[in-house]
Motif scaffolding. Structure first.
Motif, short mmCIF file in Angstrom:
data_model
loop_
_atom_site.label_atom_id
_atom_site.label_comp_id
_atom_site.label_asym_id
_atom_site.label_seq_id
_atom_site.Cartn_x
_atom_site.Cartn_y
_atom_site.Cartn_z
N VAL A 440 0.64 -1.08 0.07
CA VAL A 440 -0.08 0.26 -0.08
C VAL A 440 0.72 1.42 0.36
O VAL A 440 1.86 1.17 1.09
N LYS A 441 0.88 1.89 -0.89
CA LYS A 441 1.65 3.20 -1.06
C LYS A 441 0.78 4.26 -0.54
O LYS A 441 -1.01 4.87 -0.81
N VAL A 442 0.87 5.12 0.94
CA VAL A 442 -0.14 6.10 1.54
C VAL A 442 0.72 7.76 0.86
O VAL A 442 1.84 7.78 0.90
N GLY A 443 -0.71 7.98 0.99
CA GLY A 443 0.18 9.71 0.43
C GLY A 443 -1.10 10.60 1.21
O GLY A 443 -1.74 10.11 2.25
N ILE A 444 -0.40 11.99 1.19
CA ILE A 444 -1.79 13.10 1.57
C ILE A 444 -1.39 13.96 0.35
O ILE A 444 -0.59 14.04 0.02
N GLU A 445 -2.74 14.62 0.81
CA GLU A 445 -3.50 15.83 0.04
C GLU A 445 -4.55 16.74 0.87
O GLU A 445 -4.46 16.28 2.17
N LEU A 446 -4.70 17.31 -0.17
CA LEU A 446 -5.14 18.60 0.51
C LEU A 446 -6.38 18.44 -0.59
O LEU A 446 -6.42 18.67 -1.87
N CYS A 447 -7.80 18.39 0.03
CA CYS A 447 -8.98 18.45 -0.56
C CYS A 447 -9.88 19.54 0.10
O CYS A 447 -10.24 19.75 0.96
N ALA A 448 -11.23 20.37 -0.62
CA ALA A 448 -11.73 21.18 -0.03
C ALA A 448 -13.50 20.28 -0.63
O ALA A 448 -13.71 19.15 -1.33
N ALA A 519 -8.36 30.19 0.23
CA ALA A 519 -6.94 29.62 -0.46
C ALA A 519 -5.93 29.77 0.02
O ALA A 519 -4.84 29.08 -0.72
N GLU A 520 -6.14 31.11 -0.01
CA GLU A 520 -4.27 32.01 -0.32
C GLU A 520 -4.05 31.78 1.18
O GLU A 520 -2.72 31.10 0.79
N ASP A 521 -4.63 30.91 2.23
CA ASP A 521 -3.86 30.06 3.23
C ASP A 521 -3.41 28.93 3.33
O ASP A 521 -2.42 28.81 3.95
N VAL A 522 -4.10 28.39 2.57
CA VAL A 522 -4.08 27.15 2.98
C VAL A 522 -3.52 26.51 1.11
O VAL A 522 -2.58 25.48 1.72
N MET A 523 -2.88 27.81 0.69
CA MET A 523 -1.93 27.14 -0.81
C MET A 523 -1.08 27.37 -0.40
O MET A 523 0.36 27.61 -1.14
N HIS A 524 0.01 27.85 0.96
CA HIS A 524 1.23 28.13 1.25
C HIS A 524 1.37 27.41 2.44
O HIS A 524 1.66 27.88 3.54
N ALA A 525 0.58 26.44 2.67
CA ALA A 525 0.97 25.52 4.20
C ALA A 525 1.59 23.84 4.21
O ALA A 525 2.49 23.68 3.05
N LYS A 526 2.37 23.54 5.00
CA LYS A 526 2.60 22.54 5.63
C LYS A 526 2.48 21.18 5.05
O LYS A 526 1.77 21.99 5.68
N MET A 527 2.72 20.17 4.87
CA MET A 527 2.35 19.08 5.36
C MET A 527 2.75 18.03 5.46
O MET A 527 4.54 18.23 5.26
N HIS A 528 2.38 16.97 6.71
CA HIS A 528 3.38 16.69 6.59
C HIS A 528 2.70 15.27 7.66
O HIS A 528 1.59 14.97 7.29
N LEU A 529 3.21 13.83 6.45
CA LEU A 529 2.98 13.02 6.78
C LEU A 529 3.62 11.40 7.67
O LEU A 529 5.04 11.71 7.25
N ASP A 538 8.12 15.40 4.49
CA ASP A 538 7.95 16.71 5.03
C ASP A 538 7.73 17.63 3.20
O ASP A 538 8.67 17.68 2.99
N THR A 539 6.88 18.08 3.53
CA THR A 539 5.84 19.35 2.16
C THR A 539 5.64 20.39 2.25
O THR A 539 5.57 21.21 3.52
N SER A 540 4.96 20.55 1.56
CA SER A 540 3.71 22.14 1.11
C SER A 540 2.77 21.99 0.15
O SER A 540 3.22 21.28 -0.79
N THR A 541 2.06 22.72 0.39
CA THR A 541 0.83 22.98 -1.02
C THR A 541 1.08 23.59 -1.67
O THR A 541 0.57 23.67 -3.19
#
Length: 620
Positions: A440-448, A519-529, A538-541
């Motif tokens: 299984v490949k596990v990912g993190i995504e941003l959803c609306a 939108a501008e607040d979530v499109m420059h956010a850190k992501m962590h899985l 560790d990445t970013s939107t």
């Protein structure tokens, strides 16, 4: 029996087809109405005073819709057969005056699709021998079901309008007659040898597709043929458009058809034969389709499969065709019934009256139902229910490294978007992987999450339609790729399993309630899985190319999004791989979080139980 859903005086009802013995008109008889008149039939001096007819049972009521009836399973079907026999005999031999109000003449009601709002509406593609027979370069085929998920807004019923969504003089449409299979009981891990036990019956489906999406992909440069996701989006969005999946007129119960592979089918346009076919031309049959789908996801009553073209795929409708009130398309399958619709091309000739609901409100039944019921918008994030998601849209190749990682060219104007069953989304952090799961490949995504009915959304107003955002933890089961057994496979055979890999029930985990953000607040956010024992990301939107508002504008140019629909911006560059032995022994445990939206834990273990999930409503 032939079962139908219909509308009369603004109210939706369901029932079975019968003939009024007085008028000899075909009618729909409503079980609820019959139960209501039974006390009047049981007069003191009547035979039925002491032998009172009993169907649904004292203190109980028939379900409000056909899907609810199917959830009663075979016991419910037997009760309905008993009631049908009673109505037939009583209307002919006893007091027709009392029972006649239960008969609704077809010419006084509006038939809807038998399942007007299917939660699964899965259409097989390339399931006809001509796809292979007519391609001299095709030496191998991978025999597993390949298909796409339609939307609830694509459904229209008998005498409905299939409305071309396009404000241009472009090549409009093609259509195909297909057999629809309606699931009758809940089940998972269903072997082909038992698959027909889960079928309630059959219906007609008109699989139509508009071509203007393809034009948009090639408007600035030729992009069709560059990658499979472009081709699939350009082709299948045209199928998912509002009203492009007519269904009906009835659910013909399976007991009326001895052999579903021995039926003639046809299509006509303006009374002229367009095509003739044979249901035995399916490459993948009903049993194998059910076995395959249920190997990774549960099937439920009211789910609909349509089995693909049975002869010519996509009868062309040309711009010079007349699209007036006198024109119609008819399709039919032997013993199943005949479905009649009218195609309307507003750009060329919108002959509907201005106050026609399909013109004044919306062309799709399911969307008009939302307005009529006052459910066209959610009051706030707390009103969102992840278990009631109708459609789950995923953007593909929407990250900066997509060309490097997957060979998907950078696109900003027409994102690659495909629809998925809503049941793949969940807010339950404890999930189960299908028994077939391996790596299984596990990912993190941003959803609306969409907050209200969205159609033809503009860039200036897009933010008004987004209820909020959530991190999304995604499980991609790589066992689905093992179904591609023969090389050289074609691009579709190789890529469709990547879609199915996340179609397991609840494989896409989100917050119980989205977080309201700009939108501008979530499109420059850190992501962590983090996946325990495997690693962290560790990445970013900022990896995303198009934000949710841009996707919303692009997608609603073609079709309607519903309140509560979930739109994922898609995968990012890195996924964490959990080996099959760890999946089987320990399961998958971790956290996924996005700055400003919070963090969600997830725990998945592999389902090892031998029995298929099978439920029947209590009390029946």
């Amino acid at each position: 029996m032939k079962l139908a859903t219909f509308e009369v005086n603004g109210e939706e009802k369901w029932g079975f087809l019968a003939v009024n013995p007085r008028t000899e008109q075909e009618c729909i008889v409503v079980p609820h109405d019959v139960e209501a008149v039974i006390p009047a039939l049981c007069r003191y001096t009547s035979y039925f005073e002491l032998s009172k007819p009993c169907f649904i049972g004292e203190g109980k009521e028939w379900p409000k819709d056909l899907q609810g009836f199917l959830e009663m399973g075979e016991p419910g079907m037997e009760l309905l057969r008993k009631l049908e026999r009673f109505v037939h005999d009583y209307a002919r031999e006893q007091d027709l005056f009392l029972i006649e109000p239960c008969f609704y003449p077809l010419d006084e009601i509006r038939l809807k699709s038998p399942i007007p709002r299917p939660r699964v509406y899965w259409g097989l593609v390339q399931n006809c021998p001509s796809f292979f027979r007519n391609d001299p370069k095709r030496y191998f085929i991978n025999l597993y079901p390949q298909g796409h998920e339609r939307t609830q807004a694509s459904c229209v019923g008998q005498n409905g309008y299939m409305v071309f969504n396009g404000d241009e003089d472009v090549f409009p449409c093609g259509f195909t007659i297909e057999m629809g299979v309606i699931i009758g009981k809940r089940g998972k891990y269903i072997p082909a040898s038992r698959a027909m036990e889960y079928v309630a019956g059959y219906t007609n489906v008109i699989d139509a597709a508009l071509r203007n999406v393809q034009n948009d992909y090639n408007r600035t440069e030729t992009r069709m043929g560059k990658d499979w996701y472009i081709d699939a989006t350009a082709s299948w969005i045209g199928k998912k458009m509002d009203t492009m999946g007519a269904m009906g007129p009835y659910l013909t119960t399976k007991d009326e058809i001895l052999n579903p592979y021995d039926l003639l089918c046809y299509s006509k346009q303006d009374g002229k034969i367009r095509d003739r076919g044979f249901s035995g031309e399916m490459v993948i049959g009903i049993e194998r389709a059910i076995e395959y789908y249920s190997s990774f996801a549960e099937l439920r009553p009211g789910d609909v499969f349509h089995m693909g073209a049975m002869q010519v795929d996509g009868m062309r409708m040309l711009p010079e065709n007349s699209f007036g009130p006198e024109n119609c398309v008819e399709v039919g399958i032997e013993k199943v019934g005949d479905l009649r619709v009218q195609f309307i091309w507003p750009y060329k000739n919108d002959w509907r009256p201005e106050d026609d609901p399909t013109r004044a409100i919306h062309p799709a039944d399911a969307v008009r139902d939302l307005y009529a019921n006052g459910t066209d918008k959610l009051s706030g994030p707390e009103a969102f229910d992840a278990h009631a998601v109708r459609h789950f849209w995923i953007s593909h190749g929407n990250y900066e490294a997509a060309e490097k990682n997957e060979g998907l060219m950078r696109i900003t104007d027409v994102p690659r978007m495909l629809n998925n069953p809503g049941r793949v989304v969940s807010d339950e952090t404890n999930g189960r992987l299908a028994r077939r799961a391996t790596t299984v490949k596990v990912g993190i995504e941003l959803c609306a999450v969409i907050g209200k009915v969205a159609y033809k959304v503009t860039p200036e107003t897009a933010h008004e339609y987004i209820l909020g955002y959530s991190p999304l933890a995604v499980m991609n089961d790589q066992s689905l790729l093992e179904d591609v057994a023969v090389e050289f496979s074609n691009p579709q055979e190789r890529n469709i399993p990547l879609l199915y890999a996340r179609w397991g029930d609840g494989y896409n985990v989100m917050l119980p309630h989205p977080i309201a953000k700009e939108a501008e607040d979530v499109m420059h956010a850190k992501m962590h899985l983090k996946v325990d024992g495997i690693g962290e990301i560790d990445t970013s939107t900022e990896e995303y190319i198009v934000d949710a508002e841009g996707i919303l504008v692009s997608l609603t140019k073609y079709l309607t999004l519903f309140p509560g629909d979930v739109v994922s911006l898609g995968r990012i560059s890195t996924l964490l791989e959990v080996p099959a032995d760890i999946v089987a022994k320990d399961g998958i445990h971790g956290t996924a979080g996005i700055e400003g939206l919070g963090e969600l834990p997830f725990h998945f273990v592999k389902d090892t139980e031998a029995e298929e999930a099978e439920t029947v409503r209590e009390g029946f």
